[in-house]
Write a protein that holds these residues in place. Structure first.
Motif, short mmCIF file in Angstrom:
data_model
loop_
_atom_site.label_atom_id
_atom_site.label_comp_id
_atom_site.label_asym_id
_atom_site.label_seq_id
_atom_site.Cartn_x
_atom_site.Cartn_y
_atom_site.Cartn_z
N PRO A 1 26.04 -7.97 2.43
CA PRO A 1 24.86 -7.13 2.23
C PRO A 1 24.25 -6.59 3.51
O PRO A 1 23.42 -5.71 3.48
N ASP A 2 24.68 -7.10 4.68
CA ASP A 2 24.11 -6.65 5.94
C ASP A 2 24.87 -5.49 6.57
O ASP A 2 24.41 -4.88 7.52
N VAL B 1 18.95 -3.41 -2.10
CA VAL B 1 18.03 -3.46 -0.96
C VAL B 1 16.67 -3.09 -1.52
O VAL B 1 16.51 -2.04 -2.14
N LYS C 1 11.43 -5.92 3.44
CA LYS C 1 12.67 -5.25 3.07
C LYS C 1 13.74 -6.34 3.02
O LYS C 1 13.97 -7.04 4.01
N TYR C 2 14.35 -6.50 1.85
CA TYR C 2 15.33 -7.56 1.69
C TYR C 2 16.46 -7.08 0.78
O TYR C 2 16.20 -6.44 -0.24
N GLY C 3 17.66 -7.40 1.18
CA GLY C 3 18.82 -7.05 0.37
C GLY C 3 19.67 -8.27 0.11
O GLY C 3 19.81 -9.13 0.97
N HIS D 1 24.58 -4.91 -5.38
CA HIS D 1 24.01 -4.77 -4.04
C HIS D 1 22.64 -4.12 -4.15
O HIS D 1 22.53 -2.99 -4.60
N GLU E 1 12.36 -2.87 -1.07
CA GLU E 1 11.24 -2.77 -0.15
C GLU E 1 9.96 -2.88 -0.94
O GLU E 1 9.85 -2.35 -2.05
#
Length: 147
Positions: A124-125, A139, A104-106, A137, A141
Motif C-alpha cells: 500500500p505504500d 487511501v 491520511k492512511y492507506g 487498496h 483522508e
C-alpha cells in the motif's frame, strides 16, 4: 458506523498506566462486503498533519486484541468482521495537541480469489502501484478533532 473508512468516533490521545500520554488512536472500518482474516491485511503508512508515521509505530486492535504487523501477517485464525471497526493505536510521545488534525492512511487486503503471484507484490505504500479494486487498496483522508 460511518460511511468513511476513517471513523470520527474514537479519535483521542491514549495514556499509559501512570497517566502519561503515549500516543493517540483512531478507528477504521473494513470497506469490504465480507470479513477478512488478519493475515490478509496489508497495513500502510500513516500521515498526520503531513508527518509520516511508519507502520511499526501502529498497533492494530481487532476484537479487543492488539496486533503488530508481523503478528497479523502470521495469523490465519482470527477474523476481522465488516461490522466491527479496528482501533489503530499510534505510538507518539505526548500524543496530539487539542484541535483539528489531518489524517491520511492507506491499507490493502488480499482476497482469496486473486492469484497469489499478484498478491505477493501488494504494497500500500508504493506510489507507483497499479490501482486494482480487487485488492481493496484504500487511501483515506479525514480531518478529525481532539478535544
Amino acid at each position: 458506523m460511518e460511511k468513511q473508512v476513517i471513523q470520527s468516533v474514537g479519535f483521542r490521545n491514549i495514556k499509559d498506566e501512570d497517566g502519561n500520554v503515549t500516543g493517540f488512536q483512531f478507528k477504521v472500518r473494513l470497506p469490504y462486503y465480507r470479513g477478512i482474516f488478519l493475515s490478509q491485511i496489508r497495513p500502510g503508512t500513516l500521515y498526520v498533519d503531513g508527518e509520516k508515521i511508519e507502520k511499526d509505530e501502529i498497533i492494530w486492535n481487532i476484537n479487543g486484541e492488539d496486533f503488530t504487523n508481523e503478528e497479523m501477517a502470521a495469523d490465519f485464525q482470527r477474523h476481522w468482521s465488516v461490522t466491527t471497526p479496528a482501533v489503530l493505536k499510534v505510538k507518539k510521545a505526548g500524543g496530539l495537541a487539542q484541535g483539528y488534525h489531518d489524517l491520511k492512511y492507506g491499507f490493502c487486503f488480499t482476497s482469496s480469489y486473486m492469484p497469489p503471484i499478484i498478491q505477493a507484490h501488494l504494497d500500500p505504500d508504493q506510489e507507483n502501484m497499479v490501482f486494482m479494486p480487487e485488492f481493496g487498496h484504500h487511501v483515506n483522508e479525514r480531518r478529525l478533532l481532539i478535544v
